[in-house]
Write an enzyme that holds these catalytic residues in place. Sequence first.
Site, PDB file in Angstrom:
ATOM      1  CE1 TYR A   1       1.128  -0.515   4.959  1.00  0.00           C
ATOM      2  CE2 TYR A   1      -0.231   1.585   4.662  1.00  0.00           C
ATOM      3  CZ  TYR A   1       0.660   1.037   4.974  1.00  0.00           C
ATOM      4  OH  TYR A   1       1.146   1.116   5.925  1.00  0.00           O
TER       5      TYR A   1
ATOM      6  CE  LYS B   1       2.971   3.818   3.298  1.00  0.00           C
ATOM      7  NZ  LYS B   1       3.344   3.550   4.661  1.00  0.00           N
TER       8      LYS B   1
ATOM      9  CD  GLU C   1      10.169   1.718  10.137  1.00  0.00           C
ATOM     10  OE1 GLU C   1       9.502   2.761   9.811  1.00  0.00           O
ATOM     11  OE2 GLU C   1       9.876   0.742  10.260  1.00  0.00           O
TER      12      GLU C   1
ATOM     13  CG  LEU D   1       8.019   2.491   4.677  1.00  0.00           C
ATOM     14  CD1 LEU D   1       8.218   1.326   4.044  1.00  0.00           C
ATOM     15  CD2 LEU D   1       7.124   3.119   4.696  1.00  0.00           C
TER      16      LEU D   1
HETATM   17  N1  PDD Z   1       3.249   5.297   7.834  1.00  0.00           N
HETATM   18  N2  PDD Z   1       7.228   3.512   8.824  1.00  0.00           N
HETATM   19  C1  PDD Z   1       6.610   3.044   8.668  1.00  0.00           C
HETATM   20  C2  PDD Z   1       6.329   1.886   9.588  1.00  0.00           C
HETATM   21  C3  PDD Z   1       5.231   3.874   8.488  1.00  0.00           C
HETATM   22  O1  PDD Z   1       4.166   3.059   8.123  1.00  0.00           O
HETATM   23  C4  PDD Z   1       5.504   5.183   7.491  1.00  0.00           C
HETATM   24  C5  PDD Z   1       4.379   5.866   6.647  1.00  0.00           C
HETATM   25  C6  PDD Z   1       6.068   6.000   8.053  1.00  0.00           C
HETATM   26  C7  PDD Z   1       6.596   7.503   6.860  1.00  0.00           C
HETATM   27  O2  PDD Z   1       6.447   6.980   6.167  1.00  0.00           O
HETATM   28  P1  PDD Z   1       6.255   8.206   4.770  1.00  0.00           P
HETATM   29  O3  PDD Z   1       7.108   9.734   5.174  1.00  0.00           O
HETATM   30  O4  PDD Z   1       6.440   7.871   3.618  1.00  0.00           O
HETATM   31  O5  PDD Z   1       4.624   8.890   5.672  1.00  0.00           O
HETATM   32  C8  PDD Z   1       7.433   5.274   8.030  1.00  0.00           C
HETATM   33  C9  PDD Z   1       1.826   5.957   6.737  1.00  0.00           C
HETATM   34  C10 PDD Z   1       0.934   7.159   7.256  1.00  0.00           C
HETATM   35  C11 PDD Z   1       0.416   4.680   7.355  1.00  0.00           C
HETATM   36  O6  PDD Z   1       0.909   3.488   6.947  1.00  0.00           O
HETATM   37  O7  PDD Z   1      -0.414   5.164   7.491  1.00  0.00           O
END
Ligand code: PDD
Length: 289
Positions: free
Chosen positions: A34, A148, A180, A204
């Site tokens: 996703y 992801k 993270e 991620l």
């Molecule tokens: N989550 N690490 C994890 C485990 C995440 O699920 C996310 C983002 C990030 C940050 O990635 P980005 O900057 O590309 O949003 C890091 C999204 C927002 C979610 O699952 O809703």
Amino acid sequence: MTAPIAHFNGKLLPIDQISISPLDRGFIFGDGVYEVIPVYNGVPLRAREHFERLQRSMDEIQLANPHTVDEWMKLTGELLRHHPGDQAVYIQVTRGAPQKRDHVIPKGLTPTVFMMSNPMATPSREAVENGVACVTSRDFRWEKCHVKSTSLLGNVLARQISVAAGATETILFRDGFLTEASSSNVFIVKNGVVLAPPRDNLILMGITYDLVQSLAREGSVRLEVRQVTEAEVRSADEIWLSSSTKEVLGVTTLDGKPVGGGKPGPVFRRMHALYQEYKAKLAKRPVAA
Ligand code: PDD
């Protein structure tokens, strides 16, 4: 009130008219990937980068991408015509619905594509000015955190630790090093230098994490990408979270103890300003197709 419009396998439909087979491997195995793309007043932020990451996730799970990046951009634009303003677009692709449950990846299955859009609430002024609370946990997730994947049980359980503590996020350590948080990347600041954990399989590669690094370079903020120890996090001057929906957010307590001076620090304030300037420039660009 009619249900919001979503995209399902090439069609735009009210979300309550979409139904998915119980045999869909997304439902049975969490076998899917996703993306979440932030949209400011109709303009997606770094949509191309999000779709490139979607491609990398699909390559990792051996799933053929049903669309090119340009097609994804077009589909996003079509969905956004039904969703004005600041939005978070959610895109999910699963391996599809075979005839029976079997771990073996079936050949020739048509992937299931689902996209929806919801109003995006960026952090409140209060959260930006005062920062948020975080707790910590051992990182008990798998070793492919760079994918992801919709298999998010580890992340959900990690997030729930902070819910139970009334905190915003759970910051994770694996073998004594920062990875993270449950749904955000984490940066720390020590002696004026921003430290970011390496881009490997244990985190991620956030689009915001990447953007923060470019903004740091352009804005002459010193930033190093290297392994960060748990002790460094616990003695940091500043801790930040980053994600598409949280943007950059200061962490002012960790496991109940104040971080630095207990207020978002000067390097955070600089990065937050750079981020807001970047968004303001984005709003002046023509709306993506
Ligand atoms: N989550 N690490 C994890 C485990 C995440 O699920 C996310 C983002 C990030 C940050 O990635 P980005 O900057 O590309 O949003 C890091 C999204 C927002 C979610 O699952 O809703």
